[in-house]
Scaffold this motif. Structure first.
Motif, PDB file in Angstrom:
ATOM      1  N   ASP A  23       0.849  -1.205   0.000  1.00 25.16           N
ATOM      2  CA  ASP A  23       0.000   0.000   0.000  1.00 25.16           C
ATOM      3  C   ASP A  23       0.879   1.247   0.000  1.00 25.16           C
ATOM      4  O   ASP A  23       0.658   2.193  -0.757  1.00 25.16           O
ATOM      5  CB  ASP A  23      -0.889   0.038   1.255  1.00 25.16           C
ATOM      6  CG  ASP A  23      -2.094  -0.887   1.146  1.00 25.16           C
ATOM      7  OD1 ASP A  23      -2.385  -1.361   0.028  1.00 25.16           O
ATOM      8  OD2 ASP A  23      -2.733  -1.159   2.194  1.00 25.16           O
ATOM      9  N   SER A  26       3.030   1.718  -3.199  1.00 27.16           N
ATOM     10  CA  SER A  26       2.224   2.131  -4.345  1.00 27.16           C
ATOM     11  C   SER A  26       2.034   3.639  -4.375  1.00 27.16           C
ATOM     12  O   SER A  26       1.827   4.229  -5.435  1.00 27.16           O
ATOM     13  CB  SER A  26       0.853   1.440  -4.295  1.00 27.16           C
ATOM     14  OG  SER A  26       1.015   0.050  -4.461  1.00 27.16           O
ATOM     15  N   CYS A  31       7.007   2.154  -9.245  1.00 25.60           N
ATOM     16  CA  CYS A  31       6.938   0.727  -9.556  1.00 25.60           C
ATOM     17  C   CYS A  31       7.617  -0.040  -8.427  1.00 25.60           C
ATOM     18  O   CYS A  31       8.588   0.455  -7.850  1.00 25.60           O
ATOM     19  CB  CYS A  31       7.662   0.484 -10.889  1.00 25.60           C
ATOM     20  SG  CYS A  31       7.941  -1.237 -11.295  1.00 25.60           S
ATOM     21  N   CYS A  47       0.273  -9.851  -4.312  1.00 26.23           N
ATOM     22  CA  CYS A  47       1.086  -8.972  -5.171  1.00 26.23           C
ATOM     23  C   CYS A  47       0.341  -8.624  -6.459  1.00 26.23           C
ATOM     24  O   CYS A  47       0.434  -7.495  -6.959  1.00 26.23           O
ATOM     25  CB  CYS A  47       2.420  -9.645  -5.509  1.00 26.23           C
ATOM     26  SG  CYS A  47       3.548  -9.738  -4.100  1.00 26.23           S
ATOM     27  N   HIS A  48      -0.398  -9.590  -6.978  1.00 24.76           N
ATOM     28  CA  HIS A  48      -1.078  -9.346  -8.256  1.00 24.76           C
ATOM     29  C   HIS A  48      -2.262  -8.396  -8.121  1.00 24.76           C
ATOM     30  O   HIS A  48      -2.838  -7.975  -9.129  1.00 24.76           O
ATOM     31  CB  HIS A  48      -1.536 -10.679  -8.866  1.00 24.76           C
ATOM     32  CG  HIS A  48      -0.421 -11.428  -9.528  1.00 24.76           C
ATOM     33  ND1 HIS A  48       0.073 -12.637  -9.077  1.00 24.76           N
ATOM     34  CD2 HIS A  48       0.359 -11.097 -10.599  1.00 24.76           C
ATOM     35  CE1 HIS A  48       1.074 -13.029  -9.839  1.00 24.76           C
ATOM     36  NE2 HIS A  48       1.272 -12.105 -10.768  1.00 24.76           N
ATOM     37  N   THR A  49      -2.641  -8.059  -6.898  1.00 23.58           N
ATOM     38  CA  THR A  49      -3.743  -7.093  -6.730  1.00 23.58           C
ATOM     39  C   THR A  49      -3.235  -5.645  -6.802  1.00 23.58           C
ATOM     40  O   THR A  49      -4.030  -4.725  -6.716  1.00 23.58           O
ATOM     41  CB  THR A  49      -4.457  -7.295  -5.377  1.00 23.58           C
ATOM     42  OG1 THR A  49      -3.534  -7.030  -4.322  1.00 23.58           O
ATOM     43  CG2 THR A  49      -5.016  -8.706  -5.263  1.00 23.58           C
ATOM     44  N   TYR A  50      -1.933  -5.465  -6.955  1.00 23.27           N
ATOM     45  CA  TYR A  50      -1.372  -4.104  -7.018  1.00 23.27           C
ATOM     46  C   TYR A  50      -0.892  -3.800  -8.436  1.00 23.27           C
ATOM     47  O   TYR A  50      -0.027  -4.512  -8.978  1.00 23.27           O
ATOM     48  CB  TYR A  50      -0.207  -3.952  -6.028  1.00 23.27           C
ATOM     49  CG  TYR A  50      -0.666  -3.929  -4.595  1.00 23.27           C
ATOM     50  CD1 TYR A  50      -0.918  -2.725  -3.945  1.00 23.27           C
ATOM     51  CD2 TYR A  50      -0.872  -5.110  -3.895  1.00 23.27           C
ATOM     52  CE1 TYR A  50      -1.360  -2.699  -2.637  1.00 23.27           C
ATOM     53  CE2 TYR A  50      -1.309  -5.100  -2.580  1.00 23.27           C
ATOM     54  CZ  TYR A  50      -1.552  -3.894  -1.955  1.00 23.27           C
ATOM     55  OH  TYR A  50      -1.997  -3.868  -0.668  1.00 23.27           O
ATOM     56  N   GLY A  51      -1.450  -2.746  -9.014  1.00 25.85           N
ATOM     57  CA  GLY A  51      -1.123  -2.406 -10.395  1.00 25.85           C
ATOM     58  C   GLY A  51       0.319  -2.009 -10.609  1.00 25.85           C
ATOM     59  O   GLY A  51       0.855  -2.183 -11.702  1.00 25.85           O
ATOM     60  N   LYS A  52       0.985  -1.477  -9.584  1.00 24.03           N
ATOM     61  CA  LYS A  52       2.366  -1.006  -9.775  1.00 24.03           C
ATOM     62  C   LYS A  52       3.408  -2.087  -9.487  1.00 24.03           C
ATOM     63  O   LYS A  52       4.597  -1.819  -9.538  1.00 24.03           O
ATOM     64  CB  LYS A  52       2.634   0.198  -8.864  1.00 24.03           C
ATOM     65  CG  LYS A  52       1.940   1.480  -9.305  1.00 24.03           C
ATOM     66  CD  LYS A  52       2.390   2.628  -8.414  1.00 24.03           C
ATOM     67  CE  LYS A  52       1.786   3.947  -8.870  1.00 24.03           C
ATOM     68  NZ  LYS A  52       2.192   5.048  -7.972  1.00 24.03           N
ATOM     69  N   ARG A  54       5.645  -5.323 -10.206  1.00 28.22           N
ATOM     70  CA  ARG A  54       6.143  -6.282 -11.212  1.00 28.22           C
ATOM     71  C   ARG A  54       6.561  -7.522 -10.428  1.00 28.22           C
ATOM     72  O   ARG A  54       7.505  -7.466  -9.633  1.00 28.22           O
ATOM     73  CB  ARG A  54       7.362  -5.721 -11.951  1.00 28.22           C
ATOM     74  CG  ARG A  54       7.124  -4.415 -12.625  1.00 28.22           C
ATOM     75  CD  ARG A  54       6.353  -4.564 -13.926  1.00 28.22           C
ATOM     76  NE  ARG A  54       6.211  -3.256 -14.545  1.00 28.22           N
ATOM     77  CZ  ARG A  54       5.246  -2.373 -14.248  1.00 28.22           C
ATOM     78  NH1 ARG A  54       4.334  -2.684 -13.336  1.00 28.22           N
ATOM     79  NH2 ARG A  54       5.185  -1.208 -14.852  1.00 28.22           N
ATOM     80  N   TYR A  55       5.862  -8.601 -10.657  1.00 26.84           N
ATOM     81  CA  TYR A  55       6.028  -9.786  -9.802  1.00 26.84           C
ATOM     82  C   TYR A  55       6.857 -10.857 -10.521  1.00 26.84           C
ATOM     83  O   TYR A  55       6.560 -11.213 -11.667  1.00 26.84           O
ATOM     84  CB  TYR A  55       4.646 -10.331  -9.449  1.00 26.84           C
ATOM     85  CG  TYR A  55       4.679 -11.615  -8.653  1.00 26.84           C
ATOM     86  CD1 TYR A  55       4.879 -11.591  -7.276  1.00 26.84           C
ATOM     87  CD2 TYR A  55       4.508 -12.850  -9.284  1.00 26.84           C
ATOM     88  CE1 TYR A  55       4.908 -12.757  -6.541  1.00 26.84           C
ATOM     89  CE2 TYR A  55       4.538 -14.028  -8.564  1.00 26.84           C
ATOM     90  CZ  TYR A  55       4.736 -13.984  -7.190  1.00 26.84           C
ATOM     91  OH  TYR A  55       4.771 -15.140  -6.473  1.00 26.84           O
TER      92      TYR A  55
END
Lengths: 242, 373
Positions: A23, A26, A31, A47-52, A54-55
């Protein structure tokens, strides 16, 4: 404006502080590059719920064998994001709230290439910090943000643990020592202390041949604590004075 | 091949190399380095330190020399090691006047950042007449040996003129500077005329010579008596314990803040401020903080110590007081209760500050360097 990219190694963090950390990152950074060291919990989903974010994920745990190799790999992944500055936090570290308005103001200048912070270890609670011996946050700063320079060699100290967050070539950069504080929650849960002690004990024996005094102090019965003092940012940082 | 200039200072970083000293002299050093680079010189710094090597600004090295002794308030061992290590240099700048004792480069300049022997602690270091005479002898040699001395204020030059008249001709008065493009008053449309809040800033290191204790006491009195006043202490202390104390102290009082900023953010801070305290008690030149506050149109409350008298004319470009908490409170209350006075002094301060421009400082320094080389 300078592009700030954060780098975050993670391993089974879903039930810890990862949500709070992501949070914050972001808001703070453009990024966040996450390297998931073979988590088996919900870390990937989170992690995939955050647009910024890179996983990236490794299939086999790497950190316990060779932290330096993991960080070097993560550094390479961060480089793909073309950062101007790189912020290196761990998944149990948060900058204090006032950093949200203050940190971005630090980077647009040519006076320094690194920013160091004091790290405060929260001890068995979320409102008190440990300050005895080597736990004392007041007498040490840690560089956690550097200006990225493609020309510097991305080589880590050849040490499997406590190898630093940045390549050796980034040492001794011109540094600004910030008043902003980092809240480290890695020791905030007392029930985890024994398992963490055993982990570091084993690593100490493997690396140094003996248990380091700092590791022994984890289980010390006499510790010195002080309350964490939340601090508000002065209004001018938020443009209230203009 | 480029001309090489070696610079010797005492402490840009603390001798450990870990903690950077954030004072006006250190910022002066950075600005001087930039000027020398712009003049196409190679620059390298030395200071007290345990053989470490760091950078003073990106790309410019600073090396530590493990010599810490200060007999008679001089550093002859540091001076001599520097002389050996920097032997390839074409010229030297001794960044503190006494560092030019006992040997100097044939082409050399020293810098006086102001009188530092005006605080009571000097009696501890030079407790009797014999010691004081030896210190004076060494200082006289240091001034005699260099090609030129740049003094940031007239107080130092006048002291030298009164002490060793013939040496005064070595001196050039090059007052400190302010970047007028970065430090400017808040725009008229940015002023909130409905706000009654008055922001006071103490933009100094949290040290006794800068008046931290008097300022702390005044901040308590003012914030307790007037809910419209907030006070910002903006500057590092000499040690971690003091920073810890200041953090806790400020947090325990409403409308008192403690933090510090990198130089590039100070301009924003001053545009936010209404009143700036420079309540120096000793060891002051032509304070960069004072000049930046003046250029930003702030009403400055200051003292007559060192070079401050070169900057502020009482009741015109600032308010001059004795460095006491009571005097700080009284002057601040006058400015709080008199917005017209605040505005008038701030406007005059900006005009005066325009004569201390960074451009002028750079061209004067450049001329002196070219003359020496």
């Amino acid at each position: 404006m300078s592009r700030i990219v954060s780098m975050l190694p993670v391993h089974n963090e879903a039930s810890r502080w990862l949500r709070q950390v992501l949070d914050q990152l972001s808001v703070l950074t453009d990024c966040t590059v996450v390297y998931d060291d073979a988590s088996t919990d919900e870390t990937a989903w989170l992690c995939h719920t955050y647009g910024k974010v890179r996983y990236y994920r490794g299939d086999f745990p790497w950190f316990q064998k060779d932290e330096a190799a993991l960080r070097q790999h993560l550094w390479q992944l961060v480089g793909y994001e073309e950062p101007d500055w790189i912020l290196a936090l761990d998944a149990d570290e948060l900058l204090e709230d006032r950093a949200l308005v203050e940190l971005p103001k630090l980077v647009n200048q040519n006076d320094f290439d690194a920013v160091a912070f004091r790290i405060f270890d929260f001890w068995k609670s979320m409102d008190q910090i440990r300050i005895d011996g080597a736990w004392n946050p007041w007498n040490r700063f840690s560089p956690l943000m550097v200006r990225y320079d493609k020309m510097l060699a991305p080589v880590w100290m050849a040490q499997p643990i406590h190898c630093g967050r940045f390549p050796v070539s980034y040492r001794d950069r011109v540094t600004f020592y910030s008043h902003l504080r980092v809240q480290h929650y890695g020791w905030a849960r007392g029930e985890e202390h024994l398992s963490k002690y055993l982990f570091y004990r084993e690593r100490d024996l493997a690396v140094y041949g003996h248990v380091q005094p700092h590791t022994e102090s984890v289980l010390s019965t006499t510790v010195t604590l002080e309350p964490w003092i939340p601090l508000a940012s002065p209004g001018w940082f938020e443009g209230k004075g203009e | 091949m480029k001309t090489r200039i070696a610079i010797l200072t005492s402490n840009h970083f603390e001798p450990s190399g870990i903690r950077q000293v954030y004072g006006g002299a250190e910022r002066y050093g950075v600005e001087l380095t930039r000027l020398l680079l712009d003049m196409d010189y190679d620059v390298e710094w030395w200071q007290v330190g345990d053989n470490w090597r760091k950078e003073i600004i990106p790309g410019v090295p600073i090396r530590g020399i493990p010599e810490t002794e200060t007999p008679y308030q001089t550093m002859p061992h540091l001076n001599q090691v520097f002389f050996e290590q920097a032997v390839d240099a074409d010229a030297a700048i001794y960044f503190v006047m006494y560092l030019a004792y006992p040997t100097v480069f044939p082409k050399s300049i020293s810098v006086s950042h102001g009188i530092y022997w005006d605080h009571s602690g000097m009696d501890k270091f030079l407790p009797n007449g014999q010691d004081r005479n030896e210190w004076l002898r060494r200082l006289q040699m240091a001034i005699s040996g260099v090609s030129s001395v740049v003094s940031v204020d007239t107080a130092t030059i006048n002291w030298v003129r009164a002490t060793w008249p013939i040496l005064a001709q070595k001196f050039s008065y090059v007052p400190n500077f302010v970047d007028l493009d970065a430090f400017y008053p808040k725009k008229r449309h940015d002023i909130d005329s409905t706000s009654t809040r008055v922001r006071v800033v103490f933009p100094r290191r949290a040290t006794t010579v800068r008046g931290i204790n008097e300022a702390g006491k005044a901040a308590l009195w003012l914030t307790e008596s007037n809910p419209d006043i907030e006070v910002h202490f903006v500057g590092r202390a000499h040690d971690d314990a003091m920073e810890r104390t200041m953090t806790a102290w400020a947090a325990s009082h409403d409308r008192i803040f403690y933090y510090w900023l990198p130089p590039h953010l100070m301009a924003e801070l001053y545009r936010y401020a209404d009143i700036v305290w420079i309540p120096t008690k000793s060891s002051e030149g032509t304070s960069l903080s004072c000049l930046e506050a003046m250029a930003s149109g702030c009403a400055v409350v200051t003292t007559t110590v060192g070079g401050l008298a070169d900057l502020v004319q009482d009741e015109y470009s600032g308010i001059v007081i004795d460095p006491t908490a009571r005097a700080l409170v009284d002057a601040t209350n006058r400015l709080v209760n008199g917005p017209e006075l605040r505005l008038r002094i701030g406007n005059h301060a900006r005009e005066v500050a325009e004569t201390f421009s960074l451009d002028r400082w750079r061209s004067t320094w450049a001329r002196i360097i070219e003359e020496v080389l």
